[in-house]
Design an enzyme around this catalytic site. Structure first.
Site, PDB file in Angstrom:
ATOM      1  CG  ASP A 264      -1.805   1.190   1.327  1.00 43.74           C
ATOM      2  OD1 ASP A 264      -2.632   1.360   0.426  1.00 43.74           O
ATOM      3  OD2 ASP A 264      -1.684   1.959   2.308  1.00 43.74           O
ATOM      4  CD  GLU A 295      -2.227   2.616  -3.610  1.00 41.25           C
ATOM      5  OE1 GLU A 295      -3.195   3.368  -3.766  1.00 41.25           O
ATOM      6  OE2 GLU A 295      -1.582   2.556  -2.547  1.00 41.25           O
TER       7      GLU A 295
END
Length: 523
Positions: A264, A295
Site C-alpha cells: 500500500d 500501489e
C-alpha cells in the site's frame, strides 16, 4: 557527474518490453494452475456481510472463484485497525490478526484470526493463492500521548519549514495492551516516527516533521517530498522499526499461509526499505517467486516508469495510467479514440510489470475519484481479460452484490468474460484497430481455443447497422460455426476457406466470437 547521469538514465528510461521483468519471476497462482492467471480484489471500501464475517464469506465464495478461473485473491488488510470497523488502512497493530481484545474488539472488521486461517486454507485447497495487503507507511490509534519537538512544514512543500522548532503533544505511543509482547516486543514511540499532523495542545492540524529528523529522500517528490501521508509516519530507517517490519513480513505469511503482498502507498515509503523488505521476506520464507504488487497511484507514465525501474523487477505495479484511460474513455463516450486506449500505459510499455485493473476500492467516495462508468465497464474488462499482456485484477464490487457499486448487467457480463478467459482465450494477440469507435483483436491458441473480440463506443442511436471487422482466426475452421458469447442465440457466422471471417458488434457494445463448441463453457 557522469555516474549520476547514468543512474538518472537507468531509472527514467523504459526498458525493452522483452527484458525479464517482475511477472516472469513471480508466481501468479499455484504452480498447478498457471494458464490465464487472474486476481480478484475481494472487498470494497464499505463491504460487510449481514450474516457472517467477511473471512467466512470469502471461504464460502471460494468454490465460485475457482469456477471463474481465479488464481489469486487480494484480501483487505488483516490486522487490527484503530477502530472496530476500520478497514485496516488505519493501521494500529500489524501483529493482531483478530486475536486480541484491542480497540474495543477481538475480531477485526473482517473477522477473527481463526476465521482468516481457515478461509486461506480452503482457498489453497481450491488452487487459489492469497495476497496480503501490507500497510507499512503509517500508524493510527495510539494508546498514549507524548511531548516532543517538531518543526512545522508547508503542507504543499514539505521541504519548506514554516516556523521554528516547537514542542507539541502527539498521539505517538503504541503499547498494545491487549497483545502485550506476544509475537513482537516493540512498543512504538515518537522516536520511531518521522512526522505527525496533530498537536493536542493547540488543537491545530499541520504537517510536523520530527525536529531531529529529515524526510526520506527515497520517496516521491510530489508536494516537495511525499514521505508524510497521514497519521503518524513510520521512520523506515530506524533500526528497531526495520527489524520489526522485516520480522512481520515473514511472520504474517507463515502464519496465514499467504502467498504474497500488495504494498500500500509506496510513493510515501522509503524504496530502499521496501526493496529490502521484499528480498528479506523471499529469503526467509524460501519463496524466491513470492508475488508482490505495488500501489503507486499516478496516471503519469513517466513517474510510474521511474518507480518500476527503481524496483528492478522486485515488484509488479498496478497500471494506474491504463485505469485513467478507461475512466476518460467512459466519460468521453464516442469522442474517445479507442485506438489510443493503451497509449502511455504500463501494459503497453512494460507488460511484464503490469497488473491491470478497471476499478478498485479507492474510486468510490474516497480520495481518488475516477470511477469507470457503467457503459464502458465491460469494454475495459474485455481489454484486460481477453488480451495476453499484463496480469488482470478484477474488482469485487463489479462481480458480486454490494451496496456501493453493484450493477447486475455488468456482473453478468463480467462472468461471461471470465469464463471466456478461462476456457478459450489463448495464444498471442492479433490486432485490428482500424476505426476510432470500434476495434477488434483475435487470440488464436492451440486446438479450439479461439476468440475474436470487438468493442465499440459508438452511439447506439447513430445507426442500427452493426460494426463489422474482417479478422483472421486460422484455417481449418471453415465448416465450424462461430457464435457471439454475448448473444449466443443469434445467428452465427462461418469463415471463408482462407480462415478469415466478418465479425460483427452492435454499436456501443462488446462482442466475443468463439466456436459453437465452446459456447456452453462461456455463458
Amino acid at each position: 557527474m557522469e555516474i549520476l547521469k547514468r543512474l538518472w538514465h537507468t531509472y527514467n528510461s523504459p526498458r525493452d518490453s522483452t527484458t525479464l521483468s517482475s511477472l516472469d519471476t513471480m508466481d501468479l497462482g499455484p504452480t498447478k494452475n498457471t494458464e490465464n492467471p487472474v486476481m480478484i480484489q475481494f472487498f470494497t471500501w464499505d463491504c460487510k456481510h449481514p450474516e457472517m464475517s467477511w473471512w467466512s464469506f470469502f471461504e464460502k465464495t471460494v468454490p465460485d472463484l475457482e469456477s471463474l478461473g481465479f488464481t489469486q485473491v487480494w484480501l483487505p488488510p488483516p490486522h487490527k485497525a484503530m477502530s472496530k470497523n476500520g478497514q485496516g488502512y488505519d493501521a494500529y497493530d500489524l501483529w493482531d490478526l483478530g486475536e486480541f481484545d484491542q480497540k474495543g474488539t477481538v475480531p477485526t472488521r473482517w473477522g477473527t484470526k481463526s476465521e482468516l486461517l481457515r478461509a486461506v486454507a480452503v482457498a489453497k485447497q481450491h488452487g487459489i493463492d492469497v495476497i496480503i495487503d501490507a500497510v507499512l507507511n503509517h500508524k493510527l490509534g495510539a494508546d498514549q500521548r507524548e511531548r516532543f519537538e517538531v518543526t512545522p512544514v508547508d503542507p504543499k512543500d514539505r521541504m519548506k519549514e514554516i516556523g521554528p522548532p516547537r514542542v507539541i503533544e502527539g498521539s505517538t505511543r503504541f503499547n498494545f495492551p491487549g497483545r502485550g509482547s506476544k509475537y513482537s516486543a516493540l512498543k512504538w514511540n515518537h522516536n520511531h516516527l518521522t512526522g505527525v499532523d496533530w498537536d493536542h495542545t493547540t488543537k491545530k492540524r499541520e504537517v510536523y516533521r520530527m525536529a531531529n529528523k529529515t524526510w526520506s529522500s527515497r520517496v516521491d517528490d510530489e508536494l516537495g517530498n511525499y514521505d508524510y501521508l497521514l497519521g503518524v509516519d513510520i521512520d523506515h530507517n530506524h533500526p528497531e522499526v526495520v527489524k520489526d517490519l522485516l520480522a512481520w513480513g515473514n511472520w504474517v505469511l507463515q502464519t496465514t499461509g499467504g502467498n504474497g503482498f500488495r504494498l500500500d502507498a509506496i510513493k510515501h515509503i522509503d524504496r530502499q526499505f521496501l526493496r529490502r523488505f521484499i528480498q528479506h521476506t523471499r529469503q526467509l520464507t524460501n519463496r524466491p517467486r513470492l508475488f508482490v504488487v505495488a500501489e503507486y497511484w499516478s496516471a503519469d507514465i513517466k513517474r510510474v516508469m521511474f518507480w518500476i525501474n527503481a524496483y528492478g523487477g522486485l515488484a509488479s505495479f498496478f497500471d494506474v495510467p491504463l485505469h485513467d484511460n478507461f475512466w476518460r474513455a467512459s466519460e468521453a463516450g464516442p469522442r474517445y479514440d479507442l485506438r489510443k486506449i493503451l497509449a502511455n500505459t504500463v501494459v503497453s510499455l512494460r507488460p511484464k510489470d503490469a497488473v491491470t485493473f478497471v476499478d478498485n476500492h479507492e474510486q468510490i467516495g474516497q480520495s481518488l475519484q475516477s470511477w469507470v462508468l457503467r457503459g464502458f465497464k465491460l469494454h475495459a474488462y474485455a481489454l484486460i481479460l481477453l488480451r495476453d499482456e499484463g496480469h488482470p485484477c478484477v474488482f469485487f464490487g463489479d462481480l458480486y452484490p454490494n451496496k456501493e457499486c453493484y450493477d447486475a448487467g455488468t456482473a453478468s457480463g463480467l462472468r461471461t468474460l471470465l469464463k471466456i478467459r478461462k476456457n478459450v482465450a489463448s495464444g498471442p494477440v492479433a490486432d485490428y484497430w482500424e476505426d476510432a469507435n470500434y476495434i477488434g483483436w483475435v487470440r488464436r491458441g492451440r486446438g479450439h481455443k479461439i476468440c475474436a473480440v470487438i468493442i465499440s463506443n459508438a452511439d447506439p442511436a447513430s445507426s442500427s447497422k452493426p460494426h463489422s471487422i474482417r479478422m483472421f482466426v486460422g484455417k481449418g475452421h471453415g465448416q465450424d460455426a462461430f457464435k457471439n458469447a454475448f448473444a449466443p442465440r443469434s445467428a452465427g457466422i462461418k469463415l471463408s476457406g482462407d480462415g478469415w471471417g466478418d465479425f460483427t458488434c452492435i454499436r456501443g457494445g462488446v462482442a466475443v466470437w468463439t466456436l459453437l463448441s465452446n459456447i456452453a463453457a462461456c455463458v
